[in-house]
Design a protein around this motif. Structure first.
Motif, PDB file in Angstrom:
ATOM      1  N   GLU A 186       0.836  -1.189   0.000  1.00 24.16           N
ATOM      2  CA  GLU A 186       0.000   0.000   0.000  1.00 24.16           C
ATOM      3  C   GLU A 186       0.878   1.248   0.000  1.00 24.16           C
ATOM      4  O   GLU A 186       2.039   1.218   0.417  1.00 24.16           O
ATOM      5  CB  GLU A 186      -0.940   0.001   1.201  1.00 24.16           C
ATOM      6  CG  GLU A 186      -0.268   0.149   2.546  1.00 24.16           C
ATOM      7  CD  GLU A 186      -1.274   0.246   3.683  1.00 24.16           C
ATOM      8  OE1 GLU A 186      -2.482   0.222   3.400  1.00 24.16           O
ATOM      9  OE2 GLU A 186      -0.846   0.348   4.836  1.00 24.16           O
ATOM     10  N   THR A 187       0.309   2.335  -0.479  1.00 24.75           N
ATOM     11  CA  THR A 187       1.050   3.590  -0.586  1.00 24.75           C
ATOM     12  C   THR A 187       0.261   4.711   0.079  1.00 24.75           C
ATOM     13  O   THR A 187      -0.956   4.622   0.254  1.00 24.75           O
ATOM     14  CB  THR A 187       1.309   3.950  -2.060  1.00 24.75           C
ATOM     15  OG1 THR A 187       0.049   4.023  -2.752  1.00 24.75           O
ATOM     16  CG2 THR A 187       2.192   2.905  -2.726  1.00 24.75           C
ATOM     17  N   GLU A 188       0.974   5.759   0.438  1.00 23.78           N
ATOM     18  CA  GLU A 188       0.354   6.940   1.042  1.00 23.78           C
ATOM     19  C   GLU A 188       0.135   7.979  -0.045  1.00 23.78           C
ATOM     20  O   GLU A 188       1.084   8.442  -0.682  1.00 23.78           O
ATOM     21  CB  GLU A 188       1.254   7.506   2.139  1.00 23.78           C
ATOM     22  CG  GLU A 188       0.648   8.666   2.907  1.00 23.78           C
ATOM     23  CD  GLU A 188      -0.402   8.220   3.910  1.00 23.78           C
ATOM     24  OE1 GLU A 188      -1.320   9.010   4.191  1.00 23.78           O
ATOM     25  OE2 GLU A 188      -0.295   7.077   4.404  1.00 23.78           O
ATOM     26  N   GLU A 189      -1.136   8.326  -0.293  1.00 26.85           N
ATOM     27  CA  GLU A 189      -1.471   9.298  -1.321  1.00 26.85           C
ATOM     28  C   GLU A 189      -1.972  10.577  -0.664  1.00 26.85           C
ATOM     29  O   GLU A 189      -2.865  10.525   0.192  1.00 26.85           O
ATOM     30  CB  GLU A 189      -2.546   8.744  -2.259  1.00 26.85           C
ATOM     31  CG  GLU A 189      -2.132   7.499  -3.029  1.00 26.85           C
ATOM     32  CD  GLU A 189      -1.059   7.791  -4.052  1.00 26.85           C
ATOM     33  OE1 GLU A 189      -0.908   8.980  -4.427  1.00 26.85           O
ATOM     34  OE2 GLU A 189      -0.365   6.854  -4.470  1.00 26.85           O
ATOM     35  N   GLY A 208      -4.028  13.489   0.449  1.00 29.87           N
ATOM     36  CA  GLY A 208      -5.462  13.745   0.385  1.00 29.87           C
ATOM     37  C   GLY A 208      -6.319  12.501   0.331  1.00 29.87           C
ATOM     38  O   GLY A 208      -7.542  12.587   0.488  1.00 29.87           O
ATOM     39  N   LEU A 209      -5.723  11.344   0.088  1.00 34.00           N
ATOM     40  CA  LEU A 209      -6.485  10.097  -0.014  1.00 34.00           C
ATOM     41  C   LEU A 209      -6.152   9.114   1.093  1.00 34.00           C
ATOM     42  O   LEU A 209      -6.899   8.168   1.328  1.00 34.00           O
ATOM     43  CB  LEU A 209      -6.235   9.433  -1.375  1.00 34.00           C
ATOM     44  CG  LEU A 209      -6.658  10.233  -2.610  1.00 34.00           C
ATOM     45  CD1 LEU A 209      -6.267   9.481  -3.882  1.00 34.00           C
ATOM     46  CD2 LEU A 209      -8.160  10.496  -2.597  1.00 34.00           C
ATOM     47  N   GLY A 210      -5.035   9.320   1.753  1.00 29.66           N
ATOM     48  CA  GLY A 210      -4.637   8.396   2.806  1.00 29.66           C
ATOM     49  C   GLY A 210      -3.904   7.196   2.245  1.00 29.66           C
ATOM     50  O   GLY A 210      -3.265   7.263   1.191  1.00 29.66           O
ATOM     51  N   ARG A 211      -4.018   6.074   2.925  1.00 27.41           N
ATOM     52  CA  ARG A 211      -3.298   4.863   2.540  1.00 27.41           C
ATOM     53  C   ARG A 211      -4.126   4.082   1.522  1.00 27.41           C
ATOM     54  O   ARG A 211      -5.274   3.720   1.781  1.00 27.41           O
ATOM     55  CB  ARG A 211      -2.994   4.008   3.768  1.00 27.41           C
ATOM     56  CG  ARG A 211      -2.165   4.759   4.815  1.00 27.41           C
ATOM     57  CD  ARG A 211      -1.742   3.860   5.948  1.00 27.41           C
ATOM     58  NE  ARG A 211      -0.761   2.867   5.516  1.00 27.41           N
ATOM     59  CZ  ARG A 211       0.534   3.092   5.412  1.00 27.41           C
ATOM     60  NH1 ARG A 211       1.017   4.298   5.702  1.00 27.41           N
ATOM     61  NH2 ARG A 211       1.358   2.142   5.033  1.00 27.41           N
ATOM     62  N   ILE A 212      -3.532   3.824   0.359  1.00 29.31           N
ATOM     63  CA  ILE A 212      -4.200   3.118  -0.733  1.00 29.31           C
ATOM     64  C   ILE A 212      -3.588   1.722  -0.853  1.00 29.31           C
ATOM     65  O   ILE A 212      -2.368   1.589  -1.037  1.00 29.31           O
ATOM     66  CB  ILE A 212      -4.042   3.873  -2.066  1.00 29.31           C
ATOM     67  CG1 ILE A 212      -4.535   5.309  -1.921  1.00 29.31           C
ATOM     68  CG2 ILE A 212      -4.794   3.144  -3.167  1.00 29.31           C
ATOM     69  CD1 ILE A 212      -5.988   5.429  -1.538  1.00 29.31           C
ATOM     70  N   PRO A 213      -4.402   0.660  -0.749  1.00 30.51           N
ATOM     71  CA  PRO A 213      -3.843  -0.696  -0.833  1.00 30.51           C
ATOM     72  C   PRO A 213      -3.216  -0.960  -2.197  1.00 30.51           C
ATOM     73  O   PRO A 213      -3.646  -0.414  -3.229  1.00 30.51           O
ATOM     74  CB  PRO A 213      -5.069  -1.596  -0.611  1.00 30.51           C
ATOM     75  CG  PRO A 213      -6.096  -0.722   0.017  1.00 30.51           C
ATOM     76  CD  PRO A 213      -5.843   0.655  -0.497  1.00 30.51           C
ATOM     77  N   GLY A 214      -2.194  -1.808  -2.210  1.00 24.05           N
ATOM     78  CA  GLY A 214      -1.657  -2.275  -3.480  1.00 24.05           C
ATOM     79  C   GLY A 214      -2.700  -3.120  -4.191  1.00 24.05           C
ATOM     80  O   GLY A 214      -3.478  -3.833  -3.551  1.00 24.05           O
ATOM     81  N   ARG A 215      -2.731  -3.062  -5.507  1.00 25.91           N
ATOM     82  CA  ARG A 215      -3.793  -3.729  -6.265  1.00 25.91           C
ATOM     83  C   ARG A 215      -3.205  -4.373  -7.519  1.00 25.91           C
ATOM     84  O   ARG A 215      -2.371  -3.785  -8.204  1.00 25.91           O
ATOM     85  CB  ARG A 215      -4.878  -2.725  -6.654  1.00 25.91           C
ATOM     86  CG  ARG A 215      -6.137  -3.334  -7.267  1.00 25.91           C
ATOM     87  CD  ARG A 215      -7.126  -2.227  -7.591  1.00 25.91           C
ATOM     88  NE  ARG A 215      -8.360  -2.719  -8.163  1.00 25.91           N
ATOM     89  CZ  ARG A 215      -9.460  -2.989  -7.480  1.00 25.91           C
ATOM     90  NH1 ARG A 215      -9.466  -2.809  -6.168  1.00 25.91           N
ATOM     91  NH2 ARG A 215     -10.551  -3.424  -8.074  1.00 25.91           N
ATOM     92  N   LYS A 216      -3.671  -5.586  -7.803  1.00 22.73           N
ATOM     93  CA  LYS A 216      -3.242  -6.312  -9.003  1.00 22.73           C
ATOM     94  C   LYS A 216      -4.469  -6.907  -9.676  1.00 22.73           C
ATOM     95  O   LYS A 216      -5.251  -7.621  -9.048  1.00 22.73           O
ATOM     96  CB  LYS A 216      -2.263  -7.429  -8.629  1.00 22.73           C
ATOM     97  CG  LYS A 216      -1.778  -8.258  -9.810  1.00 22.73           C
ATOM     98  CD  LYS A 216      -0.843  -7.469 -10.706  1.00 22.73           C
ATOM     99  CE  LYS A 216      -0.224  -8.362 -11.781  1.00 22.73           C
ATOM    100  NZ  LYS A 216       0.743  -7.621 -12.622  1.00 22.73           N
ATOM    101  N   GLN A 217      -4.638  -6.598 -10.965  1.00 21.02           N
ATOM    102  CA  GLN A 217      -5.752  -7.152 -11.729  1.00 21.02           C
ATOM    103  C   GLN A 217      -5.254  -8.300 -12.596  1.00 21.02           C
ATOM    104  O   GLN A 217      -4.134  -8.264 -13.105  1.00 21.02           O
ATOM    105  CB  GLN A 217      -6.401  -6.067 -12.587  1.00 21.02           C
ATOM    106  CG  GLN A 217      -7.054  -4.965 -11.765  1.00 21.02           C
ATOM    107  CD  GLN A 217      -7.663  -3.880 -12.623  1.00 21.02           C
ATOM    108  OE1 GLN A 217      -7.158  -3.571 -13.687  1.00 21.02           O
ATOM    109  NE2 GLN A 217      -8.749  -3.289 -12.150  1.00 21.02           N
TER     110      GLN A 217
END
Length: 432
Positions: A66-69, A71-80
């Protein structure tokens, strides 16, 4: 602090399916996997259909941290990931499983339900038709109505044809073609994109056919011979499914609200009624037209939501089988607005019922998937913010002394004092 800040978990965030436009008889499954931890995670994926494994990823897929964005907070890592398309018509349960061990296995599996073909209402225009009528009567339909040409035109003018899923035109000279789905033979239906020209062609054999189209599945046209066929020119939105040296023999017309499968010859002007391919073609076309616009797979529900369905009004003996295999009888005052729940566990639920005069049970399957991103965060929070304060959690050191360790002793002392007080009161009462 309750729990561990090091508990790691990845899970399925979404699952979907669609049919490739060039291979409508196949299904392709898409999933997204999320990683709400600060470490890169890998996992294998397994695809099963009706409990049979169809595919496993040749190499593990990698999901970033996950990354810190701002204004958005912590965004989980994602794989499609997209599985290769596979043959599957209707009536199946598709399951994707993450082959890994983590803190919460509930979100490591997700399911889709591909519903069985529904029963269709069909109208046959031409009461003297016996070849098509015999095939349609052998199909499992909701209803089959025979219409004269006058009855058809009356319903077309009043909007009554909307009640039918498919209308079959057996060399019928119809004047109007309202929105709907049609299987047509012989006379050219009055629609833009199909134009007759010249005299009918004679002695026709098949040159090419789109064998991958659902209408032509298991339809071998090598022995088909047509003595007389109308010659057509086609416009945009018209796909030729079967061709001869003199033009198209079977076409598919897409005009938005109007969908047509049209054969440019009367079956009685050919040997087709005597071939098995005709018996396969008609049901294929009916089911294809009747299923246009239907969702490939029904969306699952989330734990905590009810199962809802529209059942026949006379449905009885309703039962629900839960993921652990246990059955529960269900009482429903109105089966047409059936609702049961809320469901507490993710997994496969099966609703069964019977109808008067038919002892064989009917079934409907529901997929309950845990896709909630909040539930995916299994690790304990290091701190929480309350208004302007931040509270940091602490875990007691192993072997250390905590206030909780004294509660058995405090409880014992309290009981001793209560017994001593009771003994003194009894003694004073006895002394008078």
């Amino acid at each position: 602090r309750v729990g561990s800040i090091e508990a790691s978990n990845i899970g399925i965030a979404s699952i979907a399916a669609q049919r490739p436009y060039d291979e409508p008889g196949k299904i392709q499954v898409f999933i997204a996997v999320e990683n709400p931890t600060d470490q890169v995670r890998t996992t294998d994926l397994q695809l099963s259909v009706n409990g049979v494994v169809r595919a496993i990823t040749p190499v593990p897929i990698e999901i970033g941290p996950e990354t810190e964005e701002p204004g958005l907070g912590r965004i989980p890592g994602r794989k499609q990931f997209a599985f290769a398309p596979f043959e599957q018509e209707r009536d199946a349960v598709i399951e994707v499983l993450l082959l890994n061990e983590d803190a919460q296995p509930t979100d490591d599996a997700a399911m889709l339900v591909v519903p069985p073909a529904r029963r269709l209402k069909v109208a046959l225009v031409d009461t003297e038709s016996f070849v098509l009528r015999s095939i349609l009567e052998g199909m499992t339909l909701e209803s089959l109505d025979l219409l004269t040409l006058d009855a058809y035109e009356t319903l077309a003018a009043s909007g009554g044809l909307d009640d039918y899923d498919v209308v079959v035109l057996d060399d019928a000279a119809v004047e109007t073609l309202p929105p709907g789905r049609y299987l047509s033979f012989g006379r050219t239906p009055p629609i833009e994109g199909l134009t007759e020209f010249g005299d009918p062609a004679e002695g026709i054999v098949v040159r090419r056919s789109a064998e991958d189209h659902p209408v032509l599945r298991y339809v071998n046209l090598d022995e088909l011979f047509v003595s007389s066929m109308r010659k057509l020119t086609t416009g945009t939105g018209v796909e030729s499914l079967v061709e001869s040296g003199d033009g198209p023999m079977v076409v598919s017309v897409d005009r938005g609200p109007i969908q047509i499968i049209h054969a440019t010859f009367d079956p009685l002007d050919s040997n087709w009624p005597y071939l098995r391919s005709f018996v396969n073609f008609v049901p294929n076309a009916i089911e294809y037209l009747g299923g246009l616009g239907d969702a490939v797979a029904s969306a699952g529900v989330a734990p905590g939501s009810p199962l809802t369905a529209r059942l026949p009004a006379q449905a009885m003996d309703l039962r629900v089988r839960r993921p652990d295999g246990s059955d529960v009888a269900v009482e429903s005052a109105d089966p047409m607005t059936f609702a049961w729940g809320p469901v507490r566990r993710a997994g496969r639920y099966e609703l069964s019922w019977t109808e008067p005069g038919d002892d064989s049970p009917r079934r409907r399957i529901f997929a309950v998937n845990q896709l909630d991103p909040t539930e995916r965060r299994a690790a304990a929070a290091e701190s929480i913010e309350l208004s302007l304060d931040r509270i940091t959690g602490e875990a007691a050191a192993a072997g250390g002394t905590r206030w909780q360790d004294f509660w058995p002793w405090l409880l014992g002392v309290s009981l001793v004092l209560m017994m001593l007080e009771w003994w003194l009161w009894q003694r004073q009462s006895a002394a008078g």
